[in-house]
Design an enzyme around this catalytic site. Structure first.
Site, PDB file in Angstrom:
ATOM      1  N   TYR A   1       0.825  -1.201   0.000  1.00  0.00           N
ATOM      2  CA  TYR A   1       0.000   0.000   0.000  1.00  0.00           C
ATOM      3  C   TYR A   1       0.865   1.259   0.000  1.00  0.00           C
ATOM      4  CZ  TYR A   1      -3.561  -3.357   1.625  1.00  0.00           C
ATOM      5  OH  TYR A   1      -4.399  -4.433   1.776  1.00  0.00           O
TER       6      TYR A   1
ATOM      7  N   GLY B   1     -13.968  -6.477   2.293  1.00  0.00           N
ATOM      8  CA  GLY B   1     -14.964  -6.231   1.258  1.00  0.00           C
ATOM      9  C   GLY B   1     -16.385  -6.459   1.720  1.00  0.00           C
TER      10      GLY B   1
ATOM     11  N   LEU C   1     -21.439  -0.928  -2.624  1.00  0.00           N
ATOM     12  CA  LEU C   1     -22.745  -1.259  -3.201  1.00  0.00           C
ATOM     13  C   LEU C   1     -23.767  -1.616  -2.128  1.00  0.00           C
ATOM     14  CD1 LEU C   1     -21.648  -3.404  -6.289  1.00  0.00           C
ATOM     15  CD2 LEU C   1     -22.455  -1.030  -6.275  1.00  0.00           C
ATOM     16  N   LEU C   2     -23.280  -2.055  -0.966  1.00  0.00           N
ATOM     17  CA  LEU C   2     -24.181  -2.355   0.148  1.00  0.00           C
ATOM     18  C   LEU C   2     -24.194  -1.221   1.167  1.00  0.00           C
ATOM     19  CD1 LEU C   2     -23.203  -6.112   0.675  1.00  0.00           C
ATOM     20  CD2 LEU C   2     -25.213  -5.198  -0.518  1.00  0.00           C
TER      21      LEU C   2
ATOM     22  N   LYS D   1     -23.965   3.190  -2.528  1.00  0.00           N
ATOM     23  CA  LYS D   1     -23.557   3.516  -3.896  1.00  0.00           C
ATOM     24  C   LYS D   1     -24.577   2.972  -4.894  1.00  0.00           C
ATOM     25  CE  LYS D   1     -18.534   4.026  -3.541  1.00  0.00           C
ATOM     26  NZ  LYS D   1     -17.226   3.552  -4.064  1.00  0.00           N
TER      27      LYS D   1
END
Length: 298
Positions: free
Chosen positions: A51, A198, A204-205, A208
């Site tokens: 990272y 994730g 998405l949950l 978004k």
């Protein structure tokens, strides 16, 4: 905050962990976020040498000064940056791991790593050599325990069979239920911890706009997200409910939440403090569609 035991590592971790990947070196609130997380009971902080070319480990090490005995650090190895900085190459060789750990220790400003994860892996890797490296580091006291970060069932099975891994980090959410097929049971049966990443499926949950995800059509993603909202209590968020779905599986040791903002930290803390979903709500979410399965790396 609730806690689970990472049995083979010999310590407990908070049900929700702090995923540091999203933290930016230029942000001014990193220290405050991490300090708040510690004060509220988060004990595991996850990063990787990959990272931001090691800068993420540096900022974590700086932020944890004075709190090292209160927390546990998880970092990863295996992706070697090229000297020209143009990218990285996969390197699970023993010689590289034994060198890379010293670089991570220096950046993290610590003399040991609680959980050292191989950051990927393929079935063609020199697995025995990789395991030798981790075992050597354990004997030297540079790491407390080791594991693998992977979504490949064939690789995970090899490490379960041949090594003393304490944990596996894998992707798991209401939209990615592939680990439910067999891997979660395998790890639980072998007393190996699971770090779930994730958990909100890239947002998405968590609010978004819906789109196709892992072969799930956009309309089904929207249906699942809307049902999640309906099950979410007043003053809570869908992201919290999504994390609680993951934590409701008994194989999960901790949900690693990517945290960059105060809101994300708040949601993670609330999820960790709320515990598992009631059985009716959990089953309602599971029954929305059949779980997806792995199509590769079996």
């Amino acid at each position: 905050m609730q806690y689970n035991s990472l049995d083979k590592a010999g310590f407990k971790v908070s049900r929700v962990s702090f995923g540091c990947m999203s933290l930016k070196n230029t942000a001014t609130n990193n220290d405050a976020l991490i300090s708040k997380a510690i004060d509220e009971g988060i004990t595991l902080f996850d990063t990787a040498d990959l990272y931001d070319k090691g800068e993420n480990e540096k900022l974590l090490g700086k932020a944890l000064k004075g709190n090292r005995q209160k927390i546990h650090i998880s970092t990863k190895v295996g992706n070697q940056w090229r000297k020209d900085g143009s990218g990285w190459d996969w390197n699970p060789r023993k010689e590289y791991i034994l060198k890379a750990v010293d670089d991570s220790l220096k950046r993290l400003q610590t003399d040991y790593i609680d959980l050292y994860l191989l950051h990927g892996g393929t079935i063609e890797d020199p697995i025995d050599e990789t395991i030798e490296a981790f075992e050597r580091l354990t004997e030297q006291g540079k790491i407390v325990s080791y594991g693998i970060s992977s979504i490949r069932p064939n690789v995970i099975k090899k490490y379960v069979k041949k090594s003393n891994i304490a944990a596996v980090m894998l992707q798991y959410s209401l939209l990615d239920r592939r680990p439910e097929e067999e891997i979660l049971k395998l790890l639980k049966d072998n007393t190996i911890g699971v770090l779930a990443r994730g958990t909100v499926a890239g947002g998405l949950l968590g609010g978004k706009p819906a789109k196709e995800y892992l072969g799930i059509p956009e309309i089904e993603v929207a249906t699942i997200a809307n049902h999640l909202i309906k099950l979410t209590p007043e003053k809570a968020t869908a992201a919290q409910t999504a994390m609680r779905y993951v934590m409701s599986n008994q194989a999960i040791t901790t949900a690693v939440a990517g945290i960059r903002t105060e809101q994300q930290l708040y949601e993670a803390l609330q999820a960790g403090q709320s515990g598992t979903l009631p059985a009716g709500e959990y089953n309602s979410l599971r029954n929305l569609r059949e779980g997806n399965t792995y199509q590769q790396h079996l």
